[in-house]
Design a protein around this motif. Sequence first.
Motif, mmCIF file in Angstrom:
data_model
loop_
_atom_site.group_PDB
_atom_site.id
_atom_site.type_symbol
_atom_site.label_atom_id
_atom_site.label_comp_id
_atom_site.label_asym_id
_atom_site.label_seq_id
_atom_site.Cartn_x
_atom_site.Cartn_y
_atom_site.Cartn_z
ATOM 1 N N GLU A 83 0.832 -1.212 0.000
ATOM 2 C CA GLU A 83 0.000 0.000 0.000
ATOM 3 C C GLU A 83 0.860 1.252 0.000
ATOM 4 O O GLU A 83 0.573 2.220 -0.731
ATOM 5 N N LYS A 119 -4.724 -7.521 -3.910
ATOM 6 C CA LYS A 119 -5.799 -6.581 -3.545
ATOM 7 C C LYS A 119 -5.224 -5.237 -3.127
ATOM 8 O O LYS A 119 -5.707 -4.177 -3.543
ATOM 9 N N GLY A 122 -3.955 -2.941 -6.040
ATOM 10 C CA GLY A 122 -4.914 -2.258 -6.913
ATOM 11 C C GLY A 122 -4.563 -2.465 -8.376
ATOM 12 O O GLY A 122 -4.464 -3.594 -8.847
#
Length: 231
Positions: A83, A119, A122
Amino acid sequence: MNFTVPQIAKMIDHSILRPEFTLEDVREGCAVARKYDVASVCVRPCDVPVAAELLRGTRVAVGTVIGFPHGDSPTEVKVAETELAVHQGATEIDMVLNIGWLRSGDIAAVEHEIGQVVKAAGAAHVKVILETAYLTDEQKLAACWASERAGAAFVKTSTGFAPKGATIDDLALMRSAVSPKVQVKASGGVRSLDTMMAMAAVGVTRFGTSSTTEILQDLARRQVAVSAGRA
């Protein structure tokens, strides 16, 4: 030889991963990537912001590594790394799967972790590093199948920090294990044009290497020689 220099360049992830590299080394590596318009740079996580700034406005993607080089970070840490990397400008994520889980036969845990990283990534492409030096052929196949089921864009041989890197046999096995929608990346020991061409012949479409300049200059010299011979 049917490939042009720009075509080969777009198959290269220019590797800037050695632990001792300075910021100047990173800048020089990004300059090489920009000069040759390679597919991407693969930098250490701490270098993503620098690479993203240096390569802004180019066609060179910024990639980084997750759980590198051992693959044993907790899933939550790999997700957080992913992330942050994407937030800082990475569009390609090379994650090391949990080698110990794979060797223990816990394929479900391996697949779940890859899915969590996919996930978190992205729109960024996830490449799953198997670290084939430590695996049996059955484990390599299981890892490829799990990676595809989890949504990975690539399966990749190695970190470059294990006792052995990419081999033709491993690459052919990996290519046979996944569908056409999953690409195969060779990394570890890709130091020459001849090695690249042999690997491309078994279906490899991306190469991690720090020998970008040498490989592309070799191809350019050969093409000049061929042209001169035809004149």
